[in-house]
Design an enzyme around this catalytic site. Structure first.
Site, PDB file in Angstrom:
ATOM      1  N   ASP A  24      -2.127  -1.921  10.167  1.00 15.82           N
ATOM      2  CA  ASP A  24      -2.333  -1.919   8.708  1.00 15.82           C
ATOM      3  C   ASP A  24      -2.890  -3.238   8.186  1.00 15.82           C
ATOM      4  OD1 ASP A  24      -1.405   0.653   8.325  1.00 15.82           O
ATOM      5  OD2 ASP A  24       0.631   0.046   7.821  1.00 15.82           O
TER       6      ASP A  24
ATOM      7  N   LYS B 190       0.846  -1.208   0.000  1.00 17.63           N
ATOM      8  CA  LYS B 190       0.000   0.000   0.000  1.00 17.63           C
ATOM      9  C   LYS B 190       0.873   1.246   0.000  1.00 17.63           C
ATOM     10  CE  LYS B 190       0.775   1.469   4.426  1.00 17.63           C
ATOM     11  NZ  LYS B 190       1.685   2.548   4.714  1.00 17.63           N
TER      12      LYS B 190
END
Ligand code: ATP
Length: 316
Positions: A141, A11
């Site tokens: 995350d 990401k």
């Protein structure tokens, strides 16, 4: 014996704002997280012994209990002891392509893949939300990495609210192999320097998160206006990382000086820096220019793009 192969994408942060402290010691954040097509490959095999084995091709990544994939498998074994007894242990191979300790959620996405893979391997039938809740026990995350795409993440990053997916925005990503920035250091230094500006009461924290939800970058994402998105990129951690790491600052300035770059920012706590471009050809050109300006072999450069998904199963 069953096996699964999974793709675990990295990401970037299109937006990262630190809005306050939390009683649990983490920071209260508002982030916009975006999956990119730079990904690791994870292979899972059932094994008859009730043990967890980890292999990885990257010298910087441990294969012991400190690897996040080990911790993900261990969590599944603890939560579902009957499934472990029935199906046996797990052999996990991680093929790394995502730079390590880069602010790209490499370990988190690997852990998300293991949760998704073991759910399949053991026929558990968990929902996406249940897998994300397990992920939150491993790292902030991890929940995002399960379904990926484009998401607003609040709290410590684990409360997710999906946005319309952005695909085919081209990205040049740069990271010095030997340069690592400790995430803990970045947040601690930020607290020391900017803690006085933190919002302290719950109502105002919620109001600030809501303001981002209805703010300029989200509007640009809803309108799929790539140029406006690129102009509204933001990362509070740049305020502490860029002054302390001249190489990161230099990359950031070099990207900003390229005519084909429509926006540039550091990802997460760095040291990765990314640049957005409107076409793959322009991204390749920017990569070439940066390589010519910094012919240092320690600098890794990738051309990648935004994607609309998180963990994918490719073969079983
Ligand atoms: P984030 O963006 O979530 O902060 P990151 O991209 O900065 O993550 P990682 O690549 O996850 O950082 O690596 C951080 C540290 O975790 C490394 O020093 C590495 O040794 C360790 N680690 C443990 N498991 C893994 C894994 N599966 N992949 C990569 N690193 C791992």
């Amino acid at each position: 014996m069953h096996s699964y192969n999974l793709i675990a994408p990295a990401k970037i942060n299109l937006y990262l704002e630190i809005i306050g402290d939390r009683p649990d010691g983490y920071h209260e954040l508002v982030m916009i997280l975006q999956s990119i097509d730079l990904a690791d490959e994870i292979e899972l095999h059932s094994i008859s012994d009730e043990i967890i084995r980890v292999h990885c091709n990257h010298p910087q990544v441990p294969t012991d209990k400190t690897n996040l994939v080990y911790r993900a498998a261990e969590l599944m074994a603890k939560k579902f002891p009957e499934a472990l007894a029935k199906h046996g242990g797990v052999d996990i191979t991680v093929k790394k392509h995502i730079p390590v300790a880069a602010g790209l959620a490499g370990g988190s996405t690997n852990a998300a893949a293991v949760l998704v893979g073991i759910d399949l391997l053991w026929n558990l039938g968990l929902t996406q939300i249940e897998i994300e809740e397990l992920g939150a026990m491993l790292g902030s995350d991890v929940p995002f990495c399960v379904a990926g795409g484009t998401v607003i993440a609040t709290g410590r990053g684990e409360q997710l609210s999906p946005l319309p997916s952005l695909d085919h925005i081209y990205i040049v990503l740069a990271k010095y192999r030997s340069l690592e920035v400790s995430t803990a250091w970045a947040y601690k230094t930020y607290r020391q320097e900017f803690g006085n500006f933190y919002i302290r009461d719950t109502d105002n924290l919620a109001a600030r998160a809501a303001a981002v939800h209805s703010g300029a970058i989200v509007k640009a994402i809803l309108a799929k206006d790539t140029i406006a998105i690129a102009q509204k990129l933001h990362n509070d951690l740049e305020k502490v990382v860029l002054p302390a790491y001249p190489q990161v600052l230099q990359l950031r300035e070099l990207f900003a000086s390229q005519p084909d770059v429509i926006g540039t920012m550091m990802s997460g706590s760095g040291p990765s820096v990314f640049a957005l471009c409107q076409s793959q050809q322009q991204a390749e050109q920017v990569k070439l220019q940066v390589r010519q300006a910094i012919p240092d072999e320690d600098l890794e450069l990738f051309v990648t793009q935004t994607i609309t998904h998180g963990i994918q199963i490719i073969r079983n």
